[in-house]
Write a protein that holds these residues in place. Sequence first.
Motif, PDB file in Angstrom:
ATOM      1  N   HIS A 158       5.127   5.888 -11.761  1.00  0.00           N
ATOM      2  CA  HIS A 158       5.546   6.982 -10.870  1.00  0.00           C
ATOM      3  C   HIS A 158       4.356   7.671 -10.200  1.00  0.00           C
ATOM      4  CE1 HIS A 158       9.712   6.824 -12.362  1.00  0.00           C
ATOM      5  NE2 HIS A 158       9.173   6.615 -13.548  1.00  0.00           N
ATOM      6  N   GLY A 159       3.176   7.585 -10.782  1.00  0.00           N
ATOM      7  CA  GLY A 159       2.014   8.269 -10.224  1.00  0.00           C
ATOM      8  C   GLY A 159       1.496   7.587  -8.977  1.00  0.00           C
ATOM      9  N   ARG A 160       1.112   8.390  -7.993  1.00  0.00           N
ATOM     10  CA  ARG A 160       0.677   7.845  -6.714  1.00  0.00           C
ATOM     11  C   ARG A 160      -0.535   6.934  -6.865  1.00  0.00           C
ATOM     12  NH1 ARG A 160      -0.001  11.375  -1.221  1.00  0.00           N
ATOM     13  NH2 ARG A 160      -0.608   9.672   0.173  1.00  0.00           N
ATOM     14  N   GLU A 161      -1.509   7.358  -7.683  1.00  0.00           N
ATOM     15  CA  GLU A 161      -2.732   6.574  -7.804  1.00  0.00           C
ATOM     16  C   GLU A 161      -2.469   5.199  -8.413  1.00  0.00           C
ATOM     17  OE1 GLU A 161      -2.249   9.108 -11.477  1.00  0.00           O
ATOM     18  OE2 GLU A 161      -1.930   9.259  -9.311  1.00  0.00           O
ATOM     19  N   HIS A 162      -1.428   5.081  -9.229  1.00  0.00           N
ATOM     20  CA  HIS A 162      -1.074   3.794  -9.822  1.00  0.00           C
ATOM     21  C   HIS A 162      -0.178   2.994  -8.882  1.00  0.00           C
ATOM     22  CE1 HIS A 162      -2.931   5.150 -13.471  1.00  0.00           C
ATOM     23  NE2 HIS A 162      -2.084   6.169 -13.600  1.00  0.00           N
ATOM     24  N   LEU A 163       0.746   3.659  -8.212  1.00  0.00           N
ATOM     25  CA  LEU A 163       1.650   2.961  -7.300  1.00  0.00           C
ATOM     26  C   LEU A 163       0.887   2.298  -6.156  1.00  0.00           C
ATOM     27  CD1 LEU A 163       4.498   5.617  -7.061  1.00  0.00           C
ATOM     28  CD2 LEU A 163       4.691   3.365  -8.117  1.00  0.00           C
ATOM     29  N   GLU A 164      -0.171   2.931  -5.684  1.00  0.00           N
ATOM     30  CA  GLU A 164      -0.902   2.397  -4.531  1.00  0.00           C
ATOM     31  C   GLU A 164      -1.594   1.071  -4.819  1.00  0.00           C
ATOM     32  OE1 GLU A 164      -3.428   5.645  -3.517  1.00  0.00           O
ATOM     33  OE2 GLU A 164      -1.956   6.536  -2.129  1.00  0.00           O
ATOM     34  N   ARG A 165      -1.717   0.698  -6.092  1.00  0.00           N
ATOM     35  CA  ARG A 165      -2.347  -0.588  -6.441  1.00  0.00           C
ATOM     36  C   ARG A 165      -1.383  -1.760  -6.307  1.00  0.00           C
ATOM     37  NH1 ARG A 165      -4.524  -0.250 -12.299  1.00  0.00           N
ATOM     38  NH2 ARG A 165      -5.139  -2.378 -11.708  1.00  0.00           N
ATOM     39  N   VAL A 166      -0.095  -1.464  -6.203  1.00  0.00           N
ATOM     40  CA  VAL A 166       0.903  -2.524  -6.339  1.00  0.00           C
ATOM     41  C   VAL A 166       1.328  -3.181  -5.035  1.00  0.00           C
ATOM     42  CG1 VAL A 166       3.217  -3.049  -7.216  1.00  0.00           C
ATOM     43  CG2 VAL A 166       1.733  -1.459  -8.462  1.00  0.00           C
ATOM     44  N   PRO A 167       1.666  -2.440  -3.950  1.00  0.00           N
ATOM     45  CA  PRO A 167       2.298  -3.088  -2.794  1.00  0.00           C
ATOM     46  C   PRO A 167       1.529  -4.265  -2.219  1.00  0.00           C
ATOM     47  CG  PRO A 167       2.421  -0.707  -2.599  1.00  0.00           C
ATOM     48  CD  PRO A 167       1.538  -0.991  -3.760  1.00  0.00           C
ATOM     49  N   THR A 168       0.236  -4.108  -2.022  1.00  0.00           N
ATOM     50  CA  THR A 168      -0.542  -5.199  -1.433  1.00  0.00           C
ATOM     51  C   THR A 168      -0.525  -6.437  -2.310  1.00  0.00           C
ATOM     52  OG1 THR A 168      -1.997  -3.575  -0.381  1.00  0.00           O
ATOM     53  CG2 THR A 168      -2.801  -5.832  -0.540  1.00  0.00           C
ATOM     54  N   ALA A 169      -0.641  -6.231  -3.629  1.00  0.00           N
ATOM     55  CA  ALA A 169      -0.682  -7.370  -4.548  1.00  0.00           C
ATOM     56  C   ALA A 169       0.675  -8.045  -4.671  1.00  0.00           C
ATOM     57  CB  ALA A 169      -1.161  -6.911  -5.923  1.00  0.00           C
ATOM     58  N   MET A 170       1.775  -7.283  -4.520  1.00  0.00           N
ATOM     59  CA  MET A 170       3.111  -7.830  -4.757  1.00  0.00           C
ATOM     60  C   MET A 170       3.859  -8.186  -3.481  1.00  0.00           C
ATOM     61  SD  MET A 170       3.967  -8.052  -8.023  1.00  0.00           S
ATOM     62  CE  MET A 170       2.343  -8.753  -8.308  1.00  0.00           C
ATOM     63  N   ARG A 171       3.284  -7.892  -2.329  1.00  0.00           N
ATOM     64  CA  ARG A 171       4.030  -8.078  -1.083  1.00  0.00           C
ATOM     65  C   ARG A 171       4.496  -9.519  -0.908  1.00  0.00           C
ATOM     66  NH1 ARG A 171       0.630  -5.767   2.063  1.00  0.00           N
ATOM     67  NH2 ARG A 171       1.683  -3.741   1.981  1.00  0.00           N
ATOM     68  N   ASN A 172       3.654 -10.469  -1.224  1.00  0.00           N
ATOM     69  CA  ASN A 172       4.007 -11.890  -1.071  1.00  0.00           C
ATOM     70  C   ASN A 172       4.345 -12.553  -2.395  1.00  0.00           C
ATOM     71  OD1 ASN A 172       3.491 -11.759   1.716  1.00  0.00           O
ATOM     72  ND2 ASN A 172       1.298 -12.074   1.349  1.00  0.00           N
ATOM     73  N   VAL A 173       4.447 -11.766  -3.458  1.00  0.00           N
ATOM     74  CA  VAL A 173       4.719 -12.332  -4.789  1.00  0.00           C
ATOM     75  C   VAL A 173       6.102 -11.937  -5.271  1.00  0.00           C
ATOM     76  CG1 VAL A 173       3.982 -12.369  -7.207  1.00  0.00           C
ATOM     77  CG2 VAL A 173       2.275 -12.334  -5.367  1.00  0.00           C
ATOM     78  N   ASP A 174       6.425 -10.660  -5.197  1.00  0.00           N
ATOM     79  CA  ASP A 174       7.695 -10.154  -5.721  1.00  0.00           C
ATOM     80  C   ASP A 174       8.177  -9.045  -4.787  1.00  0.00           C
ATOM     81  OD1 ASP A 174       9.790  -9.020  -7.199  1.00  0.00           O
ATOM     82  OD2 ASP A 174       8.851  -9.585  -9.100  1.00  0.00           O
ATOM     83  N   ARG A 175       9.134  -9.384  -3.926  1.00  0.00           N
ATOM     84  CA  ARG A 175       9.601  -8.433  -2.925  1.00  0.00           C
ATOM     85  C   ARG A 175      10.345  -7.260  -3.553  1.00  0.00           C
ATOM     86  NH1 ARG A 175      12.560 -11.346   1.947  1.00  0.00           N
ATOM     87  NH2 ARG A 175      12.475  -9.169   2.660  1.00  0.00           N
ATOM     88  N   ARG A 176      11.037  -7.504  -4.654  1.00  0.00           N
ATOM     89  CA  ARG A 176      11.774  -6.411  -5.298  1.00  0.00           C
ATOM     90  C   ARG A 176      10.811  -5.346  -5.827  1.00  0.00           C
ATOM     91  NH1 ARG A 176      15.771  -8.363  -9.741  1.00  0.00           N
ATOM     92  NH2 ARG A 176      13.886  -9.439 -10.424  1.00  0.00           N
ATOM     93  N   VAL A 177       9.765  -5.793  -6.488  1.00  0.00           N
ATOM     94  CA  VAL A 177       8.773  -4.844  -7.002  1.00  0.00           C
ATOM     95  C   VAL A 177       8.082  -4.126  -5.854  1.00  0.00           C
ATOM     96  CG1 VAL A 177       6.580  -4.661  -8.236  1.00  0.00           C
ATOM     97  CG2 VAL A 177       8.411  -6.094  -9.152  1.00  0.00           C
ATOM     98  N   ALA A 178       7.699  -4.881  -4.813  1.00  0.00           N
ATOM     99  CA  ALA A 178       7.031  -4.273  -3.669  1.00  0.00           C
ATOM    100  C   ALA A 178       7.925  -3.224  -3.006  1.00  0.00           C
ATOM    101  CB  ALA A 178       6.628  -5.344  -2.662  1.00  0.00           C
ATOM    102  N   LYS A 179       9.229  -3.535  -2.877  1.00  0.00           N
ATOM    103  CA  LYS A 179      10.158  -2.592  -2.252  1.00  0.00           C
ATOM    104  C   LYS A 179      10.330  -1.338  -3.097  1.00  0.00           C
ATOM    105  CE  LYS A 179      14.845  -2.312  -0.394  1.00  0.00           C
ATOM    106  NZ  LYS A 179      16.126  -3.044  -0.174  1.00  0.00           N
ATOM    107  N   LEU A 180      10.453  -1.508  -4.413  1.00  0.00           N
ATOM    108  CA  LEU A 180      10.610  -0.365  -5.308  1.00  0.00           C
ATOM    109  C   LEU A 180       9.390   0.554  -5.232  1.00  0.00           C
ATOM    110  CD1 LEU A 180      11.935   1.187  -7.680  1.00  0.00           C
ATOM    111  CD2 LEU A 180      10.767  -0.420  -9.218  1.00  0.00           C
TER     112      LEU A 180
END
Length: 317
Positions: A101-123
């Motif tokens: 839920h924390g912004r500093e942790h969430l910002e690490r995820v979208p770029t890494a998951m964009r082409n790997v797991d769309r559900r995680v990236a969308k969440l």
Amino acid sequence: MFEFLFKRQGGKSAASGAKPEARPAAKASAAAVGSAKPGSGKSGNAAPAHDAHAARAALADARERQTERLKQLGADEAAAVEFLLQSEFSELRLAAAELVHGREHLERVPTAMRNVDRRVAKLVQGRLDAIRHHDAELRRGQEALDQARTLLADTLLTPNHVAELDRKWSVIRAPELAPEFDAVRAQLGHRLESQVALQRAMIDRLAVLRQLDTSGLDAAALAARLDALQQEQAAALVDPGHASLPRALVAEFATEHARLTASLATIEQDQAALAAREAALAAWEAQPPAELTHDTLRKEWQRLPALPSNAAGRALQ
């Protein structure tokens, strides 16, 4: 002379004889290949089947270990991000993303998951958008709060400014700032009410002052009333909301009060003249009519102080 016939026939048989000897070898090779295929098919199918079973078992074991690791993450968002970035199981990645839920942790995820797991990236992107929107609301709420404090510090508070502040705050969603804003807004409301009461009192005081001229009060009573009104006006002029008093009314009060105060001397003289004439009339009425003559009464009446020009003076005249 016919030897060449026998030689050619021999050559043909020798050439034709080489082919029959080669065919059995080809057949044997084909037979060997044919006999090798069934045997090699059985041994080849057994090895992949064993490998697939081992792979499935390893995958199930890895899933079980990662599931157990996921349960132990608890509220550690940094560990949850590391887990979902490393896990090869989509459902476990999604479960780990739910813990972040924390912004500093969430910002690490979208770029890494964009082409790997769309559900995680969308969440994760949805949560980041919600955080950014909330931050924007907080900034707008802080601006409205600062504006409210500025209005509270201003010498002159107008209802229009407060109404504009209320409209701005009505479209802001910042519950964290609501208690502080409500407290400042309550103070603004109290100031507006105080200003309205001060203005109404000013209007009423001026109305009373205007009526004193025809109230028929004697000089002493009029002086006392003027003094009381002046004290009320002086208190109003040092009130915190005095800037809200209409300048025209303040000026009119000062002018009218000065005029009435100046008229006190005249009123005292008029009252003295009336008292003297009333005393003379009372004395004459007490004397026998035979002792009174018209000329004597006229001369004594003319020697008395002049009558005021008001209704009381006209009645005695």
